[in-house]
Design a protein around this motif. Structure first.
Motif, PDB file in Angstrom:
ATOM      1  N   SER A  78       0.821  -1.211   0.000  1.00 26.28           N
ATOM      2  CA  SER A  78       0.000   0.000   0.000  1.00 26.28           C
ATOM      3  C   SER A  78       0.856   1.262   0.000  1.00 26.28           C
ATOM      4  O   SER A  78       0.321   2.367  -0.053  1.00 26.28           O
ATOM      5  CB  SER A  78      -0.932   0.013   1.220  1.00 26.28           C
ATOM      6  N   TYR A  84      -7.183   4.263   6.169  1.00 26.82           N
ATOM      7  CA  TYR A  84      -6.671   4.425   4.810  1.00 26.82           C
ATOM      8  C   TYR A  84      -7.124   3.288   3.901  1.00 26.82           C
ATOM      9  O   TYR A  84      -7.452   3.506   2.727  1.00 26.82           O
ATOM     10  CB  TYR A  84      -5.150   4.517   4.823  1.00 26.82           C
ATOM     11  N   GLU A  85      -7.140   2.054   4.423  1.00 26.93           N
ATOM     12  CA  GLU A  85      -7.607   0.931   3.609  1.00 26.93           C
ATOM     13  C   GLU A  85      -9.071   1.103   3.236  1.00 26.93           C
ATOM     14  O   GLU A  85      -9.477   0.815   2.112  1.00 26.93           O
ATOM     15  CB  GLU A  85      -7.384  -0.380   4.368  1.00 26.93           C
ATOM     16  N   THR A  91      -9.369   3.797   0.567  1.00 24.29           N
ATOM     17  CA  THR A  91      -8.934   3.294  -0.742  1.00 24.29           C
ATOM     18  C   THR A  91      -9.996   2.390  -1.367  1.00 24.29           C
ATOM     19  O   THR A  91     -10.265   2.453  -2.569  1.00 24.29           O
ATOM     20  CB  THR A  91      -7.610   2.512  -0.596  1.00 24.29           C
ATOM     21  N   SER A 136     -13.044   4.656  -2.485  1.00 25.35           N
ATOM     22  CA  SER A 136     -12.854   5.826  -3.346  1.00 25.35           C
ATOM     23  C   SER A 136     -13.255   5.495  -4.778  1.00 25.35           C
ATOM     24  O   SER A 136     -13.030   4.380  -5.263  1.00 25.35           O
ATOM     25  CB  SER A 136     -11.386   6.275  -3.326  1.00 25.35           C
TER      26      SER A 136
END
Length: 311
Positions: free
Chosen positions: A254, A302-303, A306, A309
Motif C-alpha cells: 500500500s 486508509y484501507e 482506498t 474511493s
C-alpha cells in the motif's frame, strides 16, 4: 460481563506500577478494549463484553506479575496489541532486551515460515513487525552460527525528495534509507556489538543496487521495502541467494513509491512465485500492528478510504 479479581492490597508499590501514573495504564486498557476498569484497595473490577473483559483481566494479571518495577506505557500497548498471552506466541528469539516473540497469530506464522523456508515474503502495513522480526531471526541465526554473516539491503527509492539535493557523498545520501535496519540491529544487539560485527564484516548494510553481480553464500539476507523494487530488481535480488543462505523480503504494497505506472517487483513476485516450493508468503494486517494503538486505526482508515474511493 463483570469480572472481579483481588490482588495483594498491601503491596502498594506494585499496585501503583500496575495502574500507572494517574491510572494511565487502566485508562489505556479501557480505551483499547472498550471496557471499564476500576481498581480499589487491591480489587480489580472489569465491566464490558465477555471477550474484551476477559482479555483486560488477563492483561492486568500479566502486568501485576511484572509490576515489581514501573511499567512503561509502550509495554502496556504491546501487551494489548498481542492476540495471545505471553508464552503462547510460539518460538522465542534471544536479544539483549530479553526474548523476542510473536505478538499475534500472523506474526507467529511469519516466524515459523522463516524457520522452515529458505525464502520468506512478509507483506503487510507499517508497524506489523515485518522488518524487526526478520532482523531478530537474522541475529539469532548468526549467534547460533547457522550463517556466517548478515546482509541487509533496501532500494534507495525517493519518496518526495530528490537524492541529488541531499548533502554528502553517495554513502551519506543513501544512509537515511537504511536507518530502520540500523535501528533494529541496535535495539536487538546493542550499539557496541553491532559496530564490532561491522568491523569483522559479519554484518553488511547496503543499497539494493550494490547487490548486482554478487553471490551470497552462507548468509541471512533481508530485503526491506520490497514494494519499491522493480520486477527486474526483485529477480536480481532473488537470484543472488547462494548455498547455505536464507532470504526474507519485507514490504507494504500500500506504500509503493515507484514512478506512476511502474509495476512493483514485490507484487509481481508474489504472483509469479506462489507455487514455488521452498518459498513462503506471509500476510500481516492492522490487527498485527504493535506500535501505538492509533496506528492500527490509521491503517484501517486508509484501507477503507482506498476501497471506497471512486475510480
Amino acid at each position: 460481563m463483570i469480572l472481579k479479581h483481588t490482588f495483594d492490597a498491601h503491596d502498594n508499590d506494585r499496585l501503583r506500577h500496575l495502574c500507572g501514573a494517574a491510572d494511565t495504564h487502566l485508562r489505556l486498557i479501557e480505551h483499547t478494549l472498550g471496557v471499564r476498569v476500576v481498581m480499589r484497595q487491591g480489587m480489580a473490577r472489569v465491566e464490558g463484553p465477555a471477550a474484551p473483559a476477559r482479555r483486560a483481566m488477563e492483561v492486568l494479571q500479566a502486568m501485576y506479575n511484572m509490576a515489581r518495577r514501573p511499567i512503561a506505557p509502550d509495554q502496556v500497548q504491546l501487551m494489548l496489541a498481542s492476540a495471545e498471552l505471553p508464552g503462547e506466541a510460539g518460538p522465542q528469539l534471544a536479544s539483549r532486551q530479553g526474548p523476542v516473540q510473536a505478538r499475534s497469530a500472523n506474526q507467529r506464522l511469519y516466524l515459523q515460515a522463516m524457520a522452515e523456508h529458505d525464502i520468506t515474503f512478509g507483506i503487510g502495513p507499517a508497524g506489523t513487525g515485518k522488518t524487526y522480526l526478520a532482523v531478530a531471526c537474522a541475529v539469532e541465526a548468526i549467534q547460533r552460527q547457522s550463517v556466517q554473516r548478515l546482509v541487509l539491503t533496501r532500494p534507495a527509492v525517493e519518496a518526495g525528495e530528490k537524492l541529488g539535493f541531499l548533502p554528502g557523498d553517495l554513502g551519506q545520501k543513501v544512509d537515511p534509507y537504511l536507518r530502520p535496519l540500523y535501528d533494529a540491529l541496535y535495539d536487538l544487539m546493542g550499539y557496541e556489538r553491532v559496530h564490532k560485527a561491522f568491523e569483522r564484516q559479519q554484518i553488511e548494510i547496503a543499497p539494493l543496487a550494490f547487490m548486482r553481480g554478487r553471490s551470497l553464500n552462507h548468509a541471512f539476507v533481508i530485503l526491506d521495502e520490497g514494494q519499491n523494487t522493480t520486477p527486474e530488481q526483485m529477480k536480481m535480488f532473488l537470484t543472488r541467494i547462494g548455498l547455505g543462505s536464507q532470504a526474507v523480503i519485507t514490504g507494504d504494497i500500500s506504500q509503493v513509491d515507484l514512478p506512476r505506472g511502474q509495476r512493483s517487483g514485490l507484487v509481481e513476485a508474489e504472483q509469479v512465485l506462489a507455487q514455488v516450493k521452498g518459498i513462503a508468503v506471509c500476510h500481516l494486517s492492522s490487527a498485527d500492528v504493535v506500535r501505538h494503538p492509533l496506528v492500527a486505526r490509521i491503517v484501517d482508515a486508509y484501507e477503507h478510504a482506498t476501497a471506497t474511493s471512486p475510480l
